[in-house]
Design a protein around this motif. Structure first.
Motif, short mmCIF file in Angstrom:
data_model
loop_
_atom_site.label_atom_id
_atom_site.label_comp_id
_atom_site.label_asym_id
_atom_site.label_seq_id
_atom_site.Cartn_x
_atom_site.Cartn_y
_atom_site.Cartn_z
N UNK A 178 28.66 47.44 38.68
CA UNK A 178 30.06 46.99 38.64
C UNK A 178 30.36 46.12 39.86
N UNK A 179 30.94 44.96 39.64
CA UNK A 179 31.26 44.07 40.77
C UNK A 179 32.71 44.27 41.19
N UNK A 180 32.92 44.19 42.49
CA UNK A 180 34.26 44.37 43.06
C UNK A 180 34.72 43.08 43.71
N UNK A 181 36.03 42.88 43.70
CA UNK A 181 36.59 41.70 44.36
C UNK A 181 36.47 41.86 45.87
N UNK A 182 36.35 40.73 46.57
CA UNK A 182 36.32 40.78 48.03
C UNK A 182 37.73 41.04 48.56
N UNK A 183 37.80 41.45 49.82
CA UNK A 183 39.10 41.72 50.44
C UNK A 183 40.00 40.49 50.37
N UNK A 184 39.43 39.33 50.64
CA UNK A 184 40.24 38.12 50.68
C UNK A 184 40.73 37.73 49.29
N UNK A 185 39.91 38.01 48.25
CA UNK A 185 40.35 37.75 46.88
C UNK A 185 41.51 38.66 46.50
N UNK A 186 41.40 39.93 46.88
CA UNK A 186 42.49 40.89 46.59
C UNK A 186 43.76 40.49 47.33
N UNK A 187 43.61 40.13 48.60
CA UNK A 187 44.77 39.76 49.40
C UNK A 187 45.45 38.52 48.84
N UNK A 188 44.65 37.58 48.33
CA UNK A 188 45.19 36.33 47.82
C UNK A 188 46.01 36.55 46.54
N UNK A 189 45.68 37.63 45.81
CA UNK A 189 46.39 37.92 44.56
C UNK A 189 47.62 38.81 44.78
N UNK A 190 47.90 39.14 46.03
CA UNK A 190 49.00 40.07 46.33
C UNK A 190 50.34 39.53 45.83
N UNK A 191 51.14 40.44 45.31
CA UNK A 191 52.49 40.10 44.87
C UNK A 191 53.45 40.39 46.02
N UNK A 192 53.48 39.48 46.98
CA UNK A 192 54.28 39.71 48.19
C UNK A 192 55.76 39.52 47.92
N UNK A 193 56.56 40.31 48.61
CA UNK A 193 58.01 40.16 48.56
C UNK A 193 58.47 39.36 49.78
N UNK A 194 59.61 38.69 49.71
CA UNK A 194 60.13 38.00 50.90
C UNK A 194 60.28 38.98 52.05
N UNK A 195 59.97 38.54 53.25
CA UNK A 195 59.97 39.45 54.39
C UNK A 195 61.37 40.01 54.67
N UNK A 196 62.40 39.30 54.26
CA UNK A 196 63.76 39.82 54.44
C UNK A 196 63.97 41.09 53.60
N UNK A 197 63.32 41.15 52.41
CA UNK A 197 63.42 42.33 51.56
C UNK A 197 62.71 43.53 52.20
#
Length: 558
Positions: free
Chosen positions: A1-20
């Motif tokens: 089974x292949x896993x995504x790299x840390x940077x690939x996972x981080x790049x797909x993050x659903x970030x919220x605005x920092x004010x939230x």
């Protein structure tokens, strides 16, 4: 089974605005200075406004001695913070910023891994909000002003042979460890020998991470001893009149940085002193602010518990007036096998006997942390190659040592995988069973403090220090510095000063090569064995694999 790299996972993050994210902590947009959409600094005005609030529970995450197999201390810190929020707790995390040197060298970044990460990962591991550049600049300003003072008549009568202040750069560069400066004739000053340390080893970094506010920061900067006169009396930064301008350069760097985890939970990422050279903890101002705005604060201390946790307890907690409610010691089955004598290439195969043999290192750390009067939980950071028998061997060993080990799968599953760990840690923290105390008092002699750490934490038989070092310690005591704690600079890979000695060795000695007075930070640095304050790059540095792809995205950063 292949896993995504840390940077690939981080790049797909659903970030919220920092004010939230700030709003979750009760921080209004007026009190956040945004750096883009996903990171911001918290204003001193807000920090001042929450000082009357009660403190939350402080949870320290530490680990066994690091191995090439990997332990995942930051990953567990992030995973536990997310897990606490998952079970309905108001929790946040506090970690250090990453240094460029290790990022481009061998160690890598400091943002967690898998599905237990802090984002934005690339910015955090590169320039972030410019804090380290500000620290480098403030340090360099003092360096320049010292040599300028000597050039223009040397009013303070500095002995050029006794300038104690070295230079810094945030990069692993062994060529700069020892240099000759001011060469090239009269116009360039008085030639002298000096050298460079890495920025995270700078006393300015330690001061920023221990100061309570800007006023305290400026006083501590002024207290830095930069040189000595011919009669060996100290010359301070304030004698050079540099502390005001240095504080100006550090004004914004002093403010904690707010970011978020992959699961949109708040995190302070602030400061970054090395744990095998300096005290290895994030800033006091970030931790103390977090305790005012969250019910549970998960923080970490660098490297193994013999370095980071010891300094967290004996230096940071003592200086800041804080105490942990529970300590989590991170271990992996792979690291246990490596401590048990298995080569890195063979770690994938089941080997219960090697796990049992390697657990001695974990047992030593459990005993050491308990000696500070704090309850201990072991987090087994799960790897997909771990077998049930190997995990059970660790659990049984920990149970025999009066603690408990909980398997945590946060790397793979995020907070879902750390739920059991979070529940148990919260229960222990809420029980208020901790009776924390540092392992030595302020009024103990400096050499006895060194011996206490060496014998009680490293389990050494003796400390080897020649008469010159012992006399230097006595002189500092006579000058009023005897109450300071000691900051041990030692290899992170072993309880001894020999990085090849894994497990839980006894019958060894701790040779002290040098002692340095960090009067501004407020501790004595004790340099043991072959430890370097300027690392070098490995034969194949990580920098060789870091680049931009065709889409302009960073590749190779981890």
């Amino acid at each position: 089974m292949s896993y995504k790299t840390d940077i690939e996972i981080a790049r797909e993050a659903n970030k919220k605005p920092i004010m939230d994210i700030g709003a979750k902590l009760g921080i209004s947009s007026d009190d956040l200075l945004p750096y883009g959409h996903d990171k911001a600094k918290v204003s001193q005005q807000f920090i001042n406004s929450v000082q009357s609030k009660e403190d939350g529970k402080l949870i320290l995450v530490t680990a066994i001695n690091p191995t090439p197999a990997g332990e995942g201390k930051t990953t567990t810190t992030v995973g536990l913070g997310d897990g606490l929020n998952r079970i309905g707790k108001n929790a946040m995390i506090c970690i250090r910023e990453a240094s460029l040197g290790p990022n481009f060298g061998m160690k890598g970044g400091a943002a967690g891994g898998g599905y237990a990460q802090v984002v934005p990962m690339e910015e955090m591991n590169l320039h972030f909000t410019g804090d380290f550049h500000a620290i480098t600049s403030a340090h360099s300003l003092l360096s320049a002003m010292i040599d300028n003072h000597i050039y223009w008549g040397n009013e303070c009568e500095i002995d050029v042979r006794r300038v104690a202040w070295r230079r810094v750069v945030d990069m692993n560069d062994r060529a700069l460890r020892q240099i000759n400066a001011s060469l090239g004739g009269v116009a360039n000053g008085f030639p002298r020998e000096t050298g460079f340390d890495i920025t995270v080893a700078s006393e300015v970094m330690a001061i920023l991470c221990l100061a309570n506010d800007l006023k305290d920061l400026e006083k501590r900067l002024g207290d830095i001893i930069v040189a000595y006169r011919r009669d060996k009396t100290p010359v301070y930064c304030r004698d050079i009149k540099a502390e005001g301008a240095m504080t100006v350069l550090l004004k914004d760097a002093m403010q904690p940085n707010l970011v978020q985890t992959l699961e949109n939970n708040p995190a302070f990422v602030h400061g970054g002193p090395f744990a095998n050279i300096a005290h290895g903890c994030n800033s006091v101002i970030a931790t103390k602010t977090a305790l005012k705005v969250a019910d549970y604060v998960v923080t970490e201390a660098g490297f193994g518990a013999d370095l980071g946790a010891e300094k967290f307890m004996n230096i940071k907690c003592r200086k800041a007036g804080i105490a942990p409610s529970v300590v989590v010691v991170v271990a992996t089955v792979r690291a246990m096998k490596m401590n048990g004598g298995v080569a890195k290439a063979d770690l994938g195969a089941e080997n219960v006997d090697a796990v049992k043999a390697g657990c001695a290192n974990l047992g030593r750390h459990i005993e050491n942390v308990k000696s500070f009067g704090v309850p201990v939980v072991v987090a087994i950071n799960h790897f997909v190659t771990d077998t049930d028998a190997e995990v059970d061997a660790v659990k049984s060993y920990v149970e025999e040592h009066g603690s408990e080990a909980i398997l945590s799968r946060h790397w793979e599953l995020g907070s879902e995988g750390s739920e059991a760990l979070a529940k148990r840690v919260a229960e222990i923290a809420d029980a208020d069973a901790a009776n924390f105390a540092p392992i030595y008092p302020d009024d103990m002699s400096l050499f006895e403090k060194i011996e206490t750490v060496a014998k009680r934490i490293y389990r050494a038989d003796e400390v080897l220090a020649d008469m010159k070092i012992r006399n230097q310690l006595r002189e500092w005591e006579d000058a009023g510095y005897g109450h300071l704690p000691v900051c041990m600079a030692k290899t992170q890979y072993s309880f001894t000063t020999d990085p090849t000695q894994r497990g839980a060795p006894t019958g060894h000695s701790v040779p002290v090569r040098e002692v340095r007075l960090s009067a501004g930070a407020g501790f004595i640095v004790v340099v043991c064995g072959e430890i370097m304050t300027m690392p070098g790059l490995p034969r194949k540095p990580a920098a060789e694999s870091i680049c931009l792809n065709d889409d302009g995205q960073i590749e190779g950063l981890f």
